[in-house]
Enzyme design. Structure first.
Site, PDB file in Angstrom:
ATOM      1  N   GLY A   1     -16.054   2.474   3.616  1.00 27.39           N
ATOM      2  CA  GLY A   1     -14.843   3.279   3.467  1.00 27.39           C
ATOM      3  C   GLY A   1     -14.017   2.926   2.247  1.00 27.39           C
ATOM      4  O   GLY A   1     -12.821   3.216   2.205  1.00 27.39           O
TER       5      GLY A   1
ATOM      6  N   ASP B   1       0.839  -1.199   0.000  1.00 28.92           N
ATOM      7  CA  ASP B   1       0.000   0.000   0.000  1.00 28.92           C
ATOM      8  C   ASP B   1       0.876   1.252   0.000  1.00 28.92           C
ATOM      9  O   ASP B   1       1.878   1.331   0.714  1.00 28.92           O
ATOM     10  CB  ASP B   1      -0.916  -0.009   1.229  1.00 28.92           C
ATOM     11  CG  ASP B   1      -2.075   0.960   1.077  1.00 28.92           C
ATOM     12  OD1 ASP B   1      -3.229   0.487   0.968  1.00 28.92           O
ATOM     13  OD2 ASP B   1      -1.834   2.187   1.067  1.00 28.92           O
TER      14      ASP B   1
ATOM     15  N   ASN C   1     -12.951  -3.308   2.489  1.00 28.02           N
ATOM     16  CA  ASN C   1     -13.933  -2.237   2.627  1.00 28.02           C
ATOM     17  C   ASN C   1     -14.870  -2.250   1.413  1.00 28.02           C
ATOM     18  O   ASN C   1     -14.403  -2.424   0.282  1.00 28.02           O
ATOM     19  CB  ASN C   1     -13.220  -0.886   2.718  1.00 28.02           C
ATOM     20  CG  ASN C   1     -12.316  -0.794   3.933  1.00 28.02           C
ATOM     21  OD1 ASN C   1     -12.655  -1.290   5.003  1.00 28.02           O
ATOM     22  ND2 ASN C   1     -11.155  -0.175   3.783  1.00 28.02           N
TER      23      ASN C   1
ATOM     24  N   HIS D   1     -10.075  -5.212  -3.215  1.00 29.35           N
ATOM     25  CA  HIS D   1      -8.742  -5.444  -2.648  1.00 29.35           C
ATOM     26  C   HIS D   1      -8.891  -5.907  -1.217  1.00 29.35           C
ATOM     27  O   HIS D   1      -9.714  -5.388  -0.461  1.00 29.35           O
ATOM     28  CB  HIS D   1      -7.870  -4.192  -2.725  1.00 29.35           C
ATOM     29  CG  HIS D   1      -8.562  -2.932  -2.302  1.00 29.35           C
ATOM     30  ND1 HIS D   1      -9.483  -2.283  -3.095  1.00 29.35           N
ATOM     31  CD2 HIS D   1      -8.481  -2.208  -1.160  1.00 29.35           C
ATOM     32  CE1 HIS D   1      -9.937  -1.213  -2.463  1.00 29.35           C
ATOM     33  NE2 HIS D   1      -9.347  -1.155  -1.280  1.00 29.35           N
TER      34      HIS D   1
ATOM     35  N   HIS E   1      -7.017  -5.886   2.196  1.00 30.71           N
ATOM     36  CA  HIS E   1      -5.906  -5.312   2.942  1.00 30.71           C
ATOM     37  C   HIS E   1      -5.334  -6.395   3.850  1.00 30.71           C
ATOM     38  O   HIS E   1      -6.087  -7.080   4.575  1.00 30.71           O
ATOM     39  CB  HIS E   1      -6.387  -4.167   3.845  1.00 30.71           C
ATOM     40  CG  HIS E   1      -6.918  -2.960   3.133  1.00 30.71           C
ATOM     41  ND1 HIS E   1      -6.168  -1.831   2.913  1.00 30.71           N
ATOM     42  CD2 HIS E   1      -8.143  -2.690   2.622  1.00 30.71           C
ATOM     43  CE1 HIS E   1      -6.907  -0.909   2.300  1.00 30.71           C
ATOM     44  NE2 HIS E   1      -8.115  -1.410   2.108  1.00 30.71           N
TER      45      HIS E   1
HETATM   46  P1  AMP Z   1      -9.767   1.412   0.348  1.00 33.29           P
HETATM   47  O1  AMP Z   1      -9.852   2.745   1.032  1.00 33.29           O
HETATM   48  O2  AMP Z   1     -10.198   0.261   1.211  1.00 33.29           O
HETATM   49  O3  AMP Z   1     -10.476   1.434  -0.992  1.00 33.29           O
HETATM   50  O4  AMP Z   1      -8.240   1.161   0.087  1.00 33.29           O
HETATM   51  C1  AMP Z   1      -7.544   1.706  -1.000  1.00 33.29           C
HETATM   52  C2  AMP Z   1      -6.083   1.638  -0.659  1.00 33.29           C
HETATM   53  O5  AMP Z   1      -5.341   1.826  -1.848  1.00 33.29           O
HETATM   54  C3  AMP Z   1      -5.620   2.706   0.340  1.00 33.29           C
HETATM   55  O6  AMP Z   1      -5.071   2.083   1.496  1.00 33.29           O
HETATM   56  C4  AMP Z   1      -4.580   3.502  -0.467  1.00 33.29           C
HETATM   57  O7  AMP Z   1      -3.494   3.940   0.325  1.00 33.29           O
HETATM   58  C5  AMP Z   1      -4.156   2.490  -1.502  1.00 33.29           C
HETATM   59  N1  AMP Z   1      -3.618   3.047  -2.729  1.00 33.29           N
HETATM   60  C6  AMP Z   1      -4.132   4.037  -3.487  1.00 33.29           C
HETATM   61  N2  AMP Z   1      -3.364   4.281  -4.561  1.00 33.29           N
HETATM   62  C7  AMP Z   1      -2.330   3.389  -4.493  1.00 33.29           C
HETATM   63  C8  AMP Z   1      -1.193   3.131  -5.323  1.00 33.29           C
HETATM   64  N3  AMP Z   1      -0.954   3.811  -6.448  1.00 33.29           N
HETATM   65  N4  AMP Z   1      -0.340   2.149  -4.916  1.00 33.29           N
HETATM   66  C9  AMP Z   1      -0.560   1.455  -3.792  1.00 33.29           C
HETATM   67  N5  AMP Z   1      -1.629   1.650  -2.984  1.00 33.29           N
HETATM   68  C10 AMP Z   1      -2.500   2.610  -3.322  1.00 33.29           C
END
Ligand code: AMP
Length: 116
Positions: A95, A32, A89, A102, A104
């Site tokens: 959220g 992340d 999420n 994805h 986490h």
């Molecule tokens: P969510 O809020 O559950 O949709 O999680 C999205 C996640 O994607 C967040 O933890 C962000 O920090 C992560 N994220 C967004 N853009 C990138 C990127 N280019 N590379 C890696 N992680 C990312």
């Protein structure tokens, strides 16, 4: 959101750089960009699936692959015994900010409950 515009589809295609930790025909895992803990990995299907709401019957094995890989990575990266958290999420109340499913995989510090 189409596959063409999707941030995580662009990462899978290599159009946006990522810190990859694992890849096979079905899934992709990378660190992340804004880690919430010392270890923070996202495990995603290569197939564009927007959220848990969009899983179809044919995707059941794919989601088993995602959970299996979380378990294997936790062992390989050395935090399986101390423990970790897996979170998916979904949409606004969940959220979710990136609309490509994805999981986490978060570790390396004590988590709290309930989530914010
Ligand atoms: P969510 O809020 O559950 O949709 O999680 C999205 C996640 O994607 C967040 O933890 C962000 O920090 C992560 N994220 C967004 N853009 C990138 C990127 N280019 N590379 C890696 N992680 C990312």
């Amino acid at each position: 959101m189409t596959e063409k515009d999707c941030l995580f589809c662009k990462i899978i295609r290599g159009e946006i750089p990522s810190d990859k930790v694992y890849e096979n025909d079905l899934i992709y895992a990378f660190r992340d960009i804004a880690p919430a803990a010392p270890e923070h990995i996202l495990i995603i299907p290569k197939k564009h699936i927007a959220s848990l709401n969009d899983i179809e019957t044919e995707d059941k094995m794919l989601f088993g692959e995602i959970m299996y890989r979380a378990s294997v990575l936790a062992k390989e990266l050395g935090f399986s015994e101390q423990g970790y958290r897996t979170v998916a999420n979904t949409l606004d109340h969940g959220g979710q900010t990136v609309h490509h499913f994805h999981l986490h995989l978060i570790a390396g510090r004590q988590m709290t409950w309930p989530p914010g």
